[in-house]
Design a protein around this motif. Structure first.
Motif, PDB file in Angstrom:
ATOM      1  N   VAL A  62      70.486  77.246  60.791  1.00 21.79           N
ATOM      2  CA  VAL A  62      70.079  78.172  59.742  1.00 21.79           C
ATOM      3  C   VAL A  62      69.236  79.312  60.326  1.00 21.79           C
ATOM      4  N   ALA A  63      68.361  78.966  61.282  1.00 22.65           N
ATOM      5  CA  ALA A  63      67.500  79.963  61.919  1.00 22.65           C
ATOM      6  C   ALA A  63      67.039  79.426  63.258  1.00 22.65           C
ATOM      7  N   TRP A  64      66.743  80.346  64.184  1.00 21.85           N
ATOM      8  CA  TRP A  64      66.132  79.941  65.442  1.00 21.85           C
ATOM      9  C   TRP A  64      65.305  81.069  66.001  1.00 21.85           C
ATOM     10  N   THR A  65      64.359  80.705  66.858  1.00 23.69           N
ATOM     11  CA  THR A  65      63.541  81.669  67.579  1.00 23.69           C
ATOM     12  C   THR A  65      63.677  81.328  69.050  1.00 23.69           C
ATOM     13  N   GLY A  66      64.132  82.299  69.834  1.00 25.87           N
ATOM     14  CA  GLY A  66      64.322  82.033  71.261  1.00 25.87           C
ATOM     15  C   GLY A  66      64.850  83.246  71.980  1.00 25.87           C
ATOM     16  N   ASN A  67      65.491  82.991  73.125  1.00 23.03           N
ATOM     17  CA  ASN A  67      65.939  84.098  73.969  1.00 23.03           C
ATOM     18  C   ASN A  67      67.389  84.510  73.717  1.00 23.03           C
ATOM     19  N   ILE A  68      67.994  83.993  72.674  1.00 23.76           N
ATOM     20  CA  ILE A  68      69.348  84.397  72.294  1.00 23.76           C
ATOM     21  C   ILE A  68      69.246  85.183  70.994  1.00 23.76           C
ATOM     22  N   THR A  69      69.704  86.419  71.013  1.00 22.98           N
ATOM     23  CA  THR A  69      69.594  87.259  69.825  1.00 22.98           C
ATOM     24  C   THR A  69      70.650  86.872  68.807  1.00 22.98           C
ATOM     25  N   GLY A  70      70.311  87.075  67.557  1.00 21.50           N
ATOM     26  CA  GLY A  70      71.203  86.705  66.468  1.00 21.50           C
ATOM     27  C   GLY A  70      71.117  85.215  66.184  1.00 21.50           C
ATOM     28  N   THR A  71      71.558  84.837  65.011  1.00 25.91           N
ATOM     29  CA  THR A  71      71.595  83.429  64.623  1.00 25.91           C
ATOM     30  C   THR A  71      72.986  83.123  64.108  1.00 25.91           C
ATOM     31  N   PRO A  72      73.667  82.117  64.673  1.00 24.51           N
ATOM     32  CA  PRO A  72      75.052  81.814  64.271  1.00 24.51           C
ATOM     33  C   PRO A  72      75.120  81.034  62.959  1.00 24.51           C
ATOM     34  N   THR A  73      74.658  81.644  61.866  1.00 22.98           N
ATOM     35  CA  THR A  73      74.527  80.928  60.600  1.00 22.98           C
ATOM     36  C   THR A  73      75.864  80.560  59.968  1.00 22.98           C
ATOM     37  N   ALA A  74      76.938  81.235  60.293  1.00 19.56           N
ATOM     38  CA  ALA A  74      78.240  80.923  59.696  1.00 19.56           C
ATOM     39  C   ALA A  74      79.045  79.955  60.561  1.00 19.56           C
ATOM     40  N   GLU A  75      78.467  79.520  61.668  1.00 18.38           N
ATOM     41  CA  GLU A  75      79.165  78.689  62.649  1.00 18.38           C
ATOM     42  C   GLU A  75      78.848  77.210  62.433  1.00 18.38           C
ATOM     43  N   THR A  76      79.873  76.364  62.459  1.00 21.74           N
ATOM     44  CA  THR A  76      79.661  74.921  62.458  1.00 21.74           C
ATOM     45  C   THR A  76      79.889  74.417  63.871  1.00 21.74           C
ATOM     46  N   PHE A  77      78.867  73.791  64.428  1.00 23.80           N
ATOM     47  CA  PHE A  77      78.964  73.221  65.767  1.00 23.80           C
ATOM     48  C   PHE A  77      79.416  71.772  65.632  1.00 23.80           C
ATOM     49  N   ALA A  78      80.400  71.395  66.426  1.00 26.56           N
ATOM     50  CA  ALA A  78      80.987  70.055  66.336  1.00 26.56           C
ATOM     51  C   ALA A  78      80.143  69.038  67.099  1.00 26.56           C
ATOM     52  N   LYS A  79      80.270  67.796  66.680  1.00 30.98           N
ATOM     53  CA  LYS A  79      79.635  66.694  67.391  1.00 30.98           C
ATOM     54  C   LYS A  79      80.024  66.786  68.866  1.00 30.98           C
ATOM     55  N   GLY A  80      79.044  66.738  69.756  1.00 36.34           N
ATOM     56  CA  GLY A  80      79.286  66.839  71.185  1.00 36.34           C
ATOM     57  C   GLY A  80      79.064  68.220  71.773  1.00 36.34           C
TER      58      GLY A  80
END
Length: 82
Positions: A41-59
Motif C-alpha cells: 500500500v505504501a513504502w518509504t525507501g530508496n525505490i521511487t514510486g509505490t507499486p500499489t496496483a501490483e500483486t506480488f506472488a508467494k515466493g
C-alpha cells in the motif's frame, strides 16, 4: 540505515520480521519476501514510486532499502533486516 549490503545480510543473517497484515512495519530492511500473494500500500525507501496496483506472488522477493512498509490486510511477508 547501514552502510553496506553483503551476502550475510541479504541471506537473512541479520534476522528479520515476519509480518501478517497491514502495518506499517518499520525498521531497516534490505529485502521483502512474500509468503502469500500480497499488495504493498505504501513504502518509504530508496525505490521511487509505490507499486500499489501490483500483486506480488508467494515466493517473490524485492531488493532495495526500506524504513517503512505497509501492506494490504491479507499480506504475509518476511522483511529482512539490513
Amino acid at each position: 540505515m547501514g552502510a553496506s549490503v553483503n551476502v550475510y545480510n541479504l541471506s537473512g543473517g541479520n534476522g528479520g520480521d515476519y509480518v501478517n497484515g497491514a502495518g506499517p512495519h518499520t525498521g531497516d530492511y534490505y529485502a521483502i519476501q512474500f509468503t502469500a500473494d500480497s499488495q504493498i500500500v505504501a513504502w518509504t525507501g530508496n525505490i521511487t514510486g509505490t507499486p500499489t496496483a501490483e500483486t506480488f506472488a508467494k515466493g517473490d522477493v524485492l531488493y532495495g532499502r526500506w524504513t517503512s512498509v505497509t501492506f494490504n490486510a491479507a499480506a504475509k511477508a518476511v522483511l529482512y533486516n539490513g
